[in-house]
Enzyme design. Sequence first.
Site, mmCIF file in Angstrom:
data_model
loop_
_atom_site.group_PDB
_atom_site.id
_atom_site.type_symbol
_atom_site.label_atom_id
_atom_site.label_comp_id
_atom_site.label_asym_id
_atom_site.label_seq_id
_atom_site.Cartn_x
_atom_site.Cartn_y
_atom_site.Cartn_z
ATOM 1 N N ASN A 13 39.945 -35.036 27.053
ATOM 2 C CA ASN A 13 39.885 -33.708 26.748
ATOM 3 C C ASN A 13 39.206 -33.813 25.017
ATOM 4 O O ASN A 13 38.755 -35.042 24.895
ATOM 5 C CB ASN A 13 41.316 -33.247 26.425
ATOM 6 C CG ASN A 13 42.077 -34.144 25.630
ATOM 7 O OD1 ASN A 13 42.034 -34.102 24.298
ATOM 8 N ND2 ASN A 13 43.021 -34.720 26.254
ATOM 9 N N ASP A 69 47.627 -34.083 31.102
ATOM 10 C CA ASP A 69 48.695 -33.760 31.958
ATOM 11 C C ASP A 69 49.101 -34.646 33.399
ATOM 12 O O ASP A 69 49.907 -34.483 33.756
ATOM 13 C CB ASP A 69 48.953 -32.244 32.202
ATOM 14 C CG ASP A 69 49.463 -31.595 30.444
ATOM 15 O OD1 ASP A 69 50.063 -32.112 29.851
ATOM 16 O OD2 ASP A 69 48.636 -30.561 30.323
ATOM 17 N N PRO A 91 53.989 -38.701 32.265
ATOM 18 C CA PRO A 91 55.219 -38.539 31.662
ATOM 19 C C PRO A 91 54.951 -37.729 30.464
ATOM 20 O O PRO A 91 53.708 -38.105 29.807
ATOM 21 C CB PRO A 91 55.626 -39.863 31.287
ATOM 22 C CG PRO A 91 54.368 -40.991 31.639
ATOM 23 C CD PRO A 91 53.346 -40.270 32.379
ATOM 24 N N ASP A 92 56.084 -36.851 30.191
ATOM 25 C CA ASP A 92 56.073 -36.178 28.882
ATOM 26 C C ASP A 92 56.533 -37.072 27.655
ATOM 27 O O ASP A 92 57.615 -37.356 27.658
ATOM 28 C CB ASP A 92 56.777 -34.977 29.009
ATOM 29 C CG ASP A 92 56.402 -33.960 27.759
ATOM 30 O OD1 ASP A 92 56.468 -34.588 26.726
ATOM 31 O OD2 ASP A 92 56.265 -32.853 27.815
ATOM 32 N N ILE A 93 55.732 -37.778 27.008
ATOM 33 C CA ILE A 93 56.029 -38.727 25.959
ATOM 34 C C ILE A 93 57.064 -38.076 25.100
ATOM 35 O O ILE A 93 58.198 -38.782 24.706
ATOM 36 C CB ILE A 93 54.921 -39.339 25.191
ATOM 37 C CG1 ILE A 93 54.131 -39.984 26.262
ATOM 38 C CG2 ILE A 93 55.101 -40.597 24.350
ATOM 39 C CD1 ILE A 93 52.275 -40.532 25.808
ATOM 40 N N LYS A 122 57.432 -23.796 23.402
ATOM 41 C CA LYS A 122 57.449 -25.196 23.445
ATOM 42 C C LYS A 122 58.266 -26.221 22.599
ATOM 43 O O LYS A 122 58.767 -27.240 23.142
ATOM 44 C CB LYS A 122 55.822 -25.703 23.106
ATOM 45 C CG LYS A 122 55.302 -26.803 23.617
ATOM 46 C CD LYS A 122 53.669 -27.020 23.511
ATOM 47 C CE LYS A 122 53.043 -26.413 24.802
ATOM 48 N NZ LYS A 122 51.656 -26.758 24.731
HETATM 49 N N1 CTP Z 1 53.122 -34.319 24.734
HETATM 50 C C1 CTP Z 1 53.112 -35.801 25.231
HETATM 51 N N2 CTP Z 1 53.163 -36.069 26.385
HETATM 52 C C2 CTP Z 1 52.631 -35.463 27.313
HETATM 53 C C3 CTP Z 1 52.144 -34.011 26.893
HETATM 54 C C4 CTP Z 1 52.461 -33.615 25.661
HETATM 55 O O1 CTP Z 1 53.772 -36.490 24.304
HETATM 56 N N3 CTP Z 1 52.510 -35.714 28.416
HETATM 57 C C5 CTP Z 1 53.200 -33.980 23.287
HETATM 58 C C6 CTP Z 1 51.789 -33.888 22.655
HETATM 59 O O2 CTP Z 1 51.369 -34.928 21.916
HETATM 60 C C7 CTP Z 1 52.479 -32.572 21.686
HETATM 61 C C8 CTP Z 1 53.108 -31.833 22.152
HETATM 62 O O3 CTP Z 1 53.757 -32.786 23.521
HETATM 63 O O4 CTP Z 1 53.042 -33.245 20.632
HETATM 64 C C9 CTP Z 1 52.615 -30.704 23.027
HETATM 65 O O5 CTP Z 1 51.516 -31.052 23.793
HETATM 66 P P1 CTP Z 1 50.798 -29.984 24.883
HETATM 67 O O6 CTP Z 1 49.753 -30.313 25.636
HETATM 68 O O7 CTP Z 1 50.571 -28.801 23.837
HETATM 69 O O8 CTP Z 1 51.952 -29.567 25.831
HETATM 70 P P2 CTP Z 1 52.164 -29.761 27.214
HETATM 71 O O9 CTP Z 1 53.762 -29.844 27.420
HETATM 72 O O10 CTP Z 1 51.189 -30.326 27.829
HETATM 73 O O11 CTP Z 1 52.227 -28.214 27.709
HETATM 74 P P3 CTP Z 1 50.778 -27.114 28.331
HETATM 75 O O12 CTP Z 1 51.412 -26.676 29.419
HETATM 76 O O13 CTP Z 1 50.573 -26.155 27.093
HETATM 77 O O14 CTP Z 1 49.747 -28.203 28.346
#
Ligand code: CTP
Length: 402
Positions: free
Chosen positions: A209, A278, A305-307, A337
């Site tokens: 990205n 994602d 994984p959502d870190i 969020k």
């Molecule tokens: N983040 C993370 N791990 C992921 C996705 C996001 O740690 N796999 C963290 C990002 O570093 C940021 C926050 O979550 O601090 C929000 O990231 P964003 O991409 O806006 O959130 P998403 O959960 O991916 O939501 P969206 O559906 O808008 O993509």
Amino acid sequence: MELAGKHLVLGLTGGIACYKIAELTRLLIKAGATVQIVMTEAATQFITPVTMQALSGRPVYTSQWDARMPNNMPHIDLSREADAIVIAPASTDFMAKLAHGMCDDLLSTLCIARDCPLLVVPAMNRQMWQNPATQRNVGQLRADGVEVLGPDSGSQACGEVGDGRMIEPEAAFEAICAFFQPKILRGQRVLITAGPTFEPLDPVRGITNRSSGKMGFALARAAAQAGADVHLVAGPVSLPTPWGVYREDVQTAQEMHDAVMAATPDADIFIAVAAVADWRVDHVSEQKIKKTGDVLPTFSFVENPDILATVAKLPNPPYCVGFAAESGDLDVHGAEKRKRKNVPLLIGNIGQLTFGRDDNEVVLFEERGTTPLPRAGKQELARTLIVEIAKRAPKTGGPLLS
Ligand code: CTP
């Protein structure tokens, strides 16, 4: 400008590293500082006062008996307007003089007559640095409250290799900038993710990205300047590591996740700035995917994984700060969020208005509501955000200075 309004006396003593001070002077001036150059007799053998005058835009002083000072007291007048005196390069001899309070030329007299902080940037041969007398003097200077910046290790002008070479001008500049920042995060350990991630499709292609990493790197720099111990987990970006920051490079979201999970037990604050992909493909092709006539390739994806959410869910999480780059409706998405990720603070911005740029405009989302911050350069904004985070994060570690 980072050093706007700061007045520095930059003292050069004899050593081949004098050539590095031309660049250091340029960096200090560019950052808005006023730089008054003072040189010892020996320093003028390595770089000319004319060069230093041209770079600093001010007359250079080399003698205690300089008739240009109306009261003939340059040693008093030059230091009175200074916010700090920086000796770079600081020779073995000059450090010995400083440690013993000797003053037989303008620069050493100026140092002893000062009422401002003193920073020294040593530069010498490795044997001179290791000599017990030099080490005694360095210890004495530190005990006297003098900041000693460096030295570096590496190849030396004399052909030998070891400790003693002057830190690079960029590092000296960074250390001087850091010196002027209040140590509001002293004793705190800060973990930061920054940049994009890269999810491979095959050995030559992948999904990524537009995150440049600038905001995350600026936060890492500002946190280090505020006295924190900073661990930066960076996706693929071409940015230099901020001074004093420990950096770990990763490529994929899974690698970033693993690095963060390993580092989290040692973190007091976690700031997730990375734009993490994602999804990743569930099968990465081992060979480059070739064009095959009319049949277009298709990929199936699995979620990464959502870190941030994973760290925030830990039984004893660090103070977690999230970032959100949205393409619109920031108020709605930011608040949603923050709740979904279960973090006390989320910093939101509009992605198109920040990606790749040097400035940014953000809104703080918290339980109690939102706080917009004015548009500012990413470095300045990072310093503001670190102040906001320091105000909110539970205090751990050493005493806080204001
Ligand atoms: N983040 C993370 N791990 C992921 C996705 C996001 O740690 N796999 C963290 C990002 O570093 C940021 C926050 O979550 O601090 C929000 O990231 P964003 O991409 O806006 O959130 P998403 O959960 O991916 O939501 P969206 O559906 O808008 O993509």
